[in-house]
Design an enzyme around this catalytic site. Structure first.
Site, PDB file in Angstrom:
ATOM      1  N   PRO A 150     -30.020 -81.013 -17.088  1.00  0.00           N
ATOM      2  CA  PRO A 150     -29.175 -80.195 -15.935  1.00  0.00           C
ATOM      3  C   PRO A 150     -28.707 -78.828 -16.097  1.00  0.00           C
ATOM      4  O   PRO A 150     -28.409 -78.274 -17.300  1.00  0.00           O
ATOM      5  CB  PRO A 150     -28.102 -81.373 -15.567  1.00  0.00           C
ATOM      6  CG  PRO A 150     -27.844 -81.765 -16.999  1.00  0.00           C
ATOM      7  CD  PRO A 150     -29.272 -81.619 -17.753  1.00  0.00           C
ATOM      8  N   ASP A 151     -28.517 -78.162 -14.727  1.00  0.00           N
ATOM      9  CA  ASP A 151     -28.041 -77.001 -14.791  1.00  0.00           C
ATOM     10  C   ASP A 151     -26.723 -76.856 -14.718  1.00  0.00           C
ATOM     11  O   ASP A 151     -26.014 -76.521 -13.812  1.00  0.00           O
ATOM     12  CB  ASP A 151     -28.713 -76.124 -13.553  1.00  0.00           C
ATOM     13  CG  ASP A 151     -28.222 -74.714 -13.542  1.00  0.00           C
ATOM     14  OD1 ASP A 151     -28.023 -74.147 -14.562  1.00  0.00           O
ATOM     15  OD2 ASP A 151     -28.294 -74.093 -12.375  1.00  0.00           O
TER      16      ASP A 151
END
Length: 626
Positions: free
Chosen positions: A115-116
């Site tokens: 995930p960012d």
């Protein structure tokens, strides 16, 4: 960026706008839809393009100054970089292409399956950036997330600048950041003074003003309004930000356009205008041209390449399962051949082919004859600027990668043995040099012809590129032909090897076109200079098949030729051009490759003086080729 006129305002591409004080916001520039380039729509292995980190770093601002605004596309790998580099469309008579790349935190993280959320570290990000830089040539802008603390940001700036990155964009949110497009995430803004100090820290360590530190405003994402965004923009500009990126998660571009409208007066008041950046991921109904008209200098399409590949991979994976085989997926996937071409595998195999060909080839230099102008030495051993002609020839040949070099000696042949005992060349003998000519000498090296060879006359100085171009034609028999022989100074009694093309040229003139192949219909010394098209330089390439054709004809003529043989009194006294004419008469295609410079034949002392006048001021064996 001390002067408000330094960055072209894209608005000026449509209509010059003056402020209340009468000062025009920006200089007017001519609009070009794309930076011109030779690539077109063809996929190119951009590792072939030579661009230094410094040149690439400067290219972003140069492009903005030239065009007013630039289109930037997200890339997350070397392959996506090559695709973005070569993407073009024709519109309204102009070629449109992307001006650079965006290396996104979101897409880099997602490509790695994360995930960012500041999970992927700088080292991993740098690795991805380097992959893209290695196979592209256009500017790259890096998503720096929050930049970390000031110390981390300093190191990041120095590292990116050294790689040739043009800009880094950092957002004014608290670490660890959450993706701005995640509506469920908490979007906590950094204190603007703390963020301003981070901008200053990055600017202090950069080595060139061409590297841009751009501030990304998250006020609209956090829901604190337009005025907060403008206040923060002012603080960041005062701190030295080279650009301002305004971001929103709304689909309506109204807020973005309102900010852009207020940005001009703000910059006029501050006396400088950093570049303005838009990322229309959510408000994608507005065009790049409209954003440029509103004043944006950089338009970034920030995640579309990854999203496109994600969807395609899901669909193909499902299709194969549903069909129980992969055939049904074929219409939706790229061929392996196209992948090979895109990443340059075809160039690798072509180079392998050429390397293999070159390794098989021999160079044969017939040097047995006696020249009355130089009676005491073989012509190969004539000295020019302190070195033998053969020294220059060996140097030029080895620059092509050909290492099998054969010299056929005769007159004063012992001089080769004493002077070239340590050289990696093969010496063949023509004991009958006084009663034969160069064709007989050539075939004393018959055993070295079988896999293809290059013939080079012993009195020729030449640039290695001539040999390379002959081999690269891929034809079986190719002769180097000078189309400007009639303008060269020759001795009155010198009989030139002239040629007539099957496709007669109406005029002799220089051209922007690269060297062209032509078919030779006649070759020899008895051709009238007024009707000849070319002079044979004395360098020729024979492929393996071409060598076999030549050998077969030679052996046949040995058995059948009686009396005069073309221009020679007998077959034993025939020249190479006589046998080539025999091939032409037998309907064998003999090609000529037109050249205009890069060679010189040594006939006499005057030619030596001419050669020395050209070669002494430069490195040994340097002749300029087309």
């Amino acid at each position: 960026m001390n002067d408000i006129s330094e960055i072209p305002n894209p608005t000026d591409l449509y209509a010059p706008v003056a402020g209340e004080d009468g000062v025009v916001d920006q200089v007017t520039v001519n609009h070009h839809d794309a930076v011109p380039g030779p690539k077109g729509s063809e996929q190119v292995m951009v590792i072939e393009t030579k661009v230094t980190p410094g040149r690439r770093l400067r290219a972003l601002m140069e492009c903005i100054n030239d065009k007013g605004f630039v289109r930037i596309l997200e890339t997350h790998s070397g392959l996506s970089g090559i695709i973005a580099e070569n993407a073009t469309v024709e519109r309204d008579g102009s070629t449109l292409e992307y001006d650079g790349f965006w290396e996104s935190s979101l897409t880099d993280s997602a490509t790695k399956g994360y995930p960012d959320a500041s999970i992927v570290g700088n080292d991993s990000r740098i690795h991805t950036i380097d992959e893209i830089l290695n196979v592209t040539s256009k500017p790259i802008i890096v998503d720096g997330d929050t930049g970390g603390d000031p110390a981390q940001f300093r190191y990041l700036v120095r590292h990116l600048e050294r790689l040739g990155v043009s800009a880094v964009i950092i957002e004014d949110k608290v670490y660890p950041k959450r993706n701005s497009l995640d509506a469920s995430a908490s979007q906590s803004l950094e204190d603007p003074e703390v963020f301003a100090s981070k901008i200053q820290a990055g600017r202090e360590v950069r080595l060139s003003d061409d590297f841009l530190v751009i501030a990304r405003l998250e006020s609209l994402i956090a829901g604190v309004g337009l005025q907060d965004a403008l206040d923060r923009a002012e603080q960041y500009i005062i701190a030295g930000a080279d650009g301002i990126m305004i971001h929103t998660s709304k689909r309506d571009p109204e807020e973005i356009l309102a900010f852009a409208e207020a940005y001009g007066p703000l910059c006029r008041r501050l006396g400088k205008r950093p570049v303005l950046v838009s990322v229309p991921t959510m408000y994608n109904s507005i065009s790049d041209t409209e954003l440029a008209a509103a004043g944006f200098n950089i338009v970034i399409h920030a995640n579309h390449m990854l999203r496109a590949s994600h969807r395609a991979m899901k669909e193909v994976a499902q299709q194969i399962l549903e069909s129980d085989r992969s055939m049904e997926a074929d219409p939706f996937i790229t061929s392996t051949a196209e992948i090979f071409a895109t990443v340059g595998f075809d160039l690798v195999t072509e180079r392998d082919r050429k390397a293999s060909l070159v390794q098989r080839l021999s160079v044969i230099i017939p040097a047995a004859g006696r020249d009355p102008a130089f009676p005491d030495t073989p012509k190969s051993l004539i000295q020019v600027a302190g070195r033998h002609i053969l020294d220059y020839q060996l140097e030029a040949v080895r620059r092509t990668g050909i290492n099998k070099i054969v010299v056929v000696r005769g007159h004063e042949g012992q001089q080769f043995g004493t002077r070239y005992a340590d050289e990696e060349i093969t010496l063949c003998e023509n004991p009958r040099y006084e009663e034969t000519f160069d064709l007989y000498s050539l075939f004393q090296a018959e055993q070295h012809m079988q896999r293809g060879f290059v013939l080079i006359y012993s009195d020729i100085l030449f640039n290695h590129e001539i040999v390379q171009k002959l081999v690269d034609t891929g034809e079986d028999i190719v002769l180097a032909m000078d189309g400007f022989y009639q303008y060269h100074m020759h001795e009155i009694d010198k009989r030139l090897d002239l040629a007539i093309s099957a496709n007669r040229r109406e005029v002799h003139h220089r051209s922007l076109q690269p060297a062209a192949l032509t078919e030779i219909s006649r070759l020899g010394k008895d051709i009238d200079r007024e009707v000849a098209d070319y002079e044979f330089v004395g360098i020729a390439y024979f492929s393996e098949q071409g060598a076999k054709t030549l050998l077969d004809a030679y052996k046949d003529c040995q058995q059948t030729a009686r009396g005069a043989f073309h221009e020679a009194g007998s077959f034993n006294m025939a020249s190479v051009t006589d046998l080539l004419q025999e091939l032409i008469n037998r309907d064998v295609t003999v090609h000529g490759l037109e050249i205009h410079k890069g060679w010189l034949e040594i006939h006499n002392q005057h030619d030596i003086a001419v050669a020395e006048s050209e070669m002494l001021p430069m490195a040994p064996a340097v002749l300029v080729a087309d």
